[in-house]
Design an enzyme around this catalytic site. Structure first.
Site, PDB file in Angstrom:
ATOM      1  N   HIS A 112       1.076  -1.154   0.022  1.00  0.00           N
ATOM      2  CA  HIS A 112      -0.080   0.077   0.219  1.00  0.00           C
ATOM      3  C   HIS A 112       0.907   1.111   0.057  1.00  0.00           C
ATOM      4  O   HIS A 112       2.073   1.267   0.783  1.00  0.00           O
ATOM      5  CB  HIS A 112      -0.938   0.091   1.296  1.00  0.00           C
ATOM      6  CG  HIS A 112      -1.698   1.112   1.609  1.00  0.00           C
ATOM      7  ND1 HIS A 112      -2.770   1.521   0.713  1.00  0.00           N
ATOM      8  CD2 HIS A 112      -1.337   2.276   2.243  1.00  0.00           C
ATOM      9  CE1 HIS A 112      -3.109   2.906   1.136  1.00  0.00           C
ATOM     10  NE2 HIS A 112      -2.197   3.334   2.302  1.00  0.00           N
ATOM     11  N   CYS A 165      -5.000   2.188  -4.797  1.00  0.00           N
ATOM     12  CA  CYS A 165      -4.113   3.168  -4.209  1.00  0.00           C
ATOM     13  C   CYS A 165      -2.728   3.539  -4.739  1.00  0.00           C
ATOM     14  O   CYS A 165      -1.965   4.477  -4.897  1.00  0.00           O
ATOM     15  CB  CYS A 165      -3.890   2.689  -2.705  1.00  0.00           C
ATOM     16  SG  CYS A 165      -2.877   1.127  -2.537  1.00  0.00           S
TER      17      CYS A 165
END
Length: 443
Positions: free
Chosen positions: A33, A113
């Site tokens: 992430h 993301c």
């Protein structure tokens, strides 16, 4: 000039690095992430665009921080860019005529993301985030285990907008059972779930926002990011689309499936797939640069140079063009054309012995082999450490797993090795294999 940083988080807390090869057959170092830090703020994408003070998101402190250079843009310009992106990528901006299809596709074909972070970094500095982060989805999803876990991971990372009923999340245990080792799969899945579901900070109006990590498409909204995308992929396919284009919506699921089937696998072969909505961000500028006159338009690139173009929603032609591009980028070895029926007839199935050997005899031979070696990689493990692992960890487990005599129906209740046993065995195996490799190279 303002510095731009890339924050990288591993949502598996190191379990992917340790256990991915056993579960997927690939070495996957993390479930990544990312977020971008600039102008004293950390910006990341999830169910919308969220902003927190650096290091204050619900993921805690980053595992790695990359210096992405400096930006000459001012903060107001960047805020305008984010605002335009925010206006388009919110759940309440979906046309009701195709809302059901959009809900199904948001987890995969819209931003994730990492693609959002890559786009922001490209807009700010002209750089792109490391390829091992951007192409993780295609690499992971190309494995049977990754495909089995995809619905669960998507559900964990997809959060409903206010007023939208939440979808039920698939059972992690059901997905884990599709893996070669359900216990290990469940460990990774639980670690990712705990990170994804962690309570976010609520102070100062900051809100929780996390979305799917498994989207293999690169969403691009500006020319700089597009140039970086072409530079980082030997073969690349660009899909110029518009939200108001019905043929685009027809061909989009086909393009998505192709990105999964033909995307980068194992970090080596495959194409990069990009989607450019000409109505988002600086998409119009990008469309003008490449002389896009109609949507959908597909462009095919090899080593950064355009080699072909296709207009319209012809699924068969699109597949043909992608296959041709990959053939040009990765031509088959000449030996594949040779007829070798005897070799091709050989079975590739694993050889499985029906009867377990006498483990004490096997251990004695291994210990004798270790004692006979004149060179040994003590940096990995000493001889005594390897022998202790074999006799104190591996041998008791094997005897418990394969008792002699074998009781009736024992094969249905065999215990699985724990991560500690597998890691100890891997280290011992690496140490024992080192002398063989060293002797081979010295011949």
């Amino acid at each position: 000039m303002a510095p731009v940083k890339l924050y990288v988080y591993d949502l598996s807390n190191g379990l992917a690095r340790q256990l991915s090869r056993q579960l997927t057959g690939r070495q996957i170092d993390g479930i990544w992430h990312t977020s971008v830090v600039v102008f004293g703020k950390e910006i990341f994408y999830g169910q919308g665009i969220s902003i927190t003070p650096p290091g204050r998101s619900h993921h805690g402190q980053p595992l790695q921080v990359f210096d992405m250079g400096e930006t000459s843009l001012d903060e107001d310009t960047f805020n305008e860019y984010l605002q335009e992106m925010r206006d388009h990528y919110t759940a309440d901006k979906v046309s009701t005529s195709f809302i059901d299809r959009k809900i199904r596709s948001n987890a995969r074909t819209e931003f994730n993301c990492n693609s959002f972070t890559d786009d922001c970094v490209g807009f700010l500095t002209g750089q792109n985030i490391p390829a091992f982060i951007k192409d993780l989805p295609s690499d992971f999803l190309s494995t049977p285990f990754g495909a089995a876990l995809r619905p669960t991971i998507d559900s964990m990372f997809r959060r409903p907008s206010p007023g939208t009923p939440s979808a039920s999340m698939p059972s992690p245990s059901a997905a884990a059972n599709a893996s070669p080792d359900p216990q290990l799969a469940a460990s990774i899945l639980q670690a990712v779930a705990s990170q994804a579901q962690a309570a976010p900070p609520q102070a100062n109006g900051y809100v929780q926002a996390t979305n799917s990590l498994t989207g293999p498409l690169h969403m691009i909204t500006n020319p700089t990011s597009f140039r970086a995308f072409l530079k980082s992929h030997r073969a690349a396919v660009a899909f110029f689309t518009s939200e108001t284009c019905p043929p685009c919506r027809m061909i989009e699921p086909i393009f998505e499936r192709l990105s999964e089937e033909k995307g980068l696998h194992d970090g080596r072969t495959g194409a990069g797939f990009a989607k450019i909505d000409i109505d988002v961000g600086m998409g119009r500028n990008l469309a003008e640069e490449w002389r896009i006159r109609a949507t959908p338009t597909f462009m095919f690139f090899l080593d950064g140079k355009k080699v072909d173009e296709m207009k319209g929603a012809d699924a068969n032609e699109l597949r043909t063009q992608v296959d041709l591009l990959l053939f040009q980028a990765y031509p088959p070895h000449p030996h594949t054309a040779i007829s070798l029926p005897a070799v091709q007839a050989l079975s590739l199935n694993a050889i499985i012995f029906a009867q377990a050997p006498v483990f004490d005899t096997v251990l004695a031979k291994q210990q004798s082999f270790i004692d006979d070696q004149t060179s040994w990689p003590s940096s990995i493990q000493t001889k005594d450490q390897v022998k202790d692992t074999l006799s104190g960890v591996v041998l008791p487990y094997l005897k418990a797993r394969f008792p002699s005599p074998v009781p009736d129906k024992s094969t249905k209740n065999l215990s699985s090795a724990t991560p500690a046993i597998l890691i100890a065995w891997a280290q011992a195996t690496a140490a024992m294999a080192w002398p063989c490799r060293s002797n081979r190279y010295s011949l």
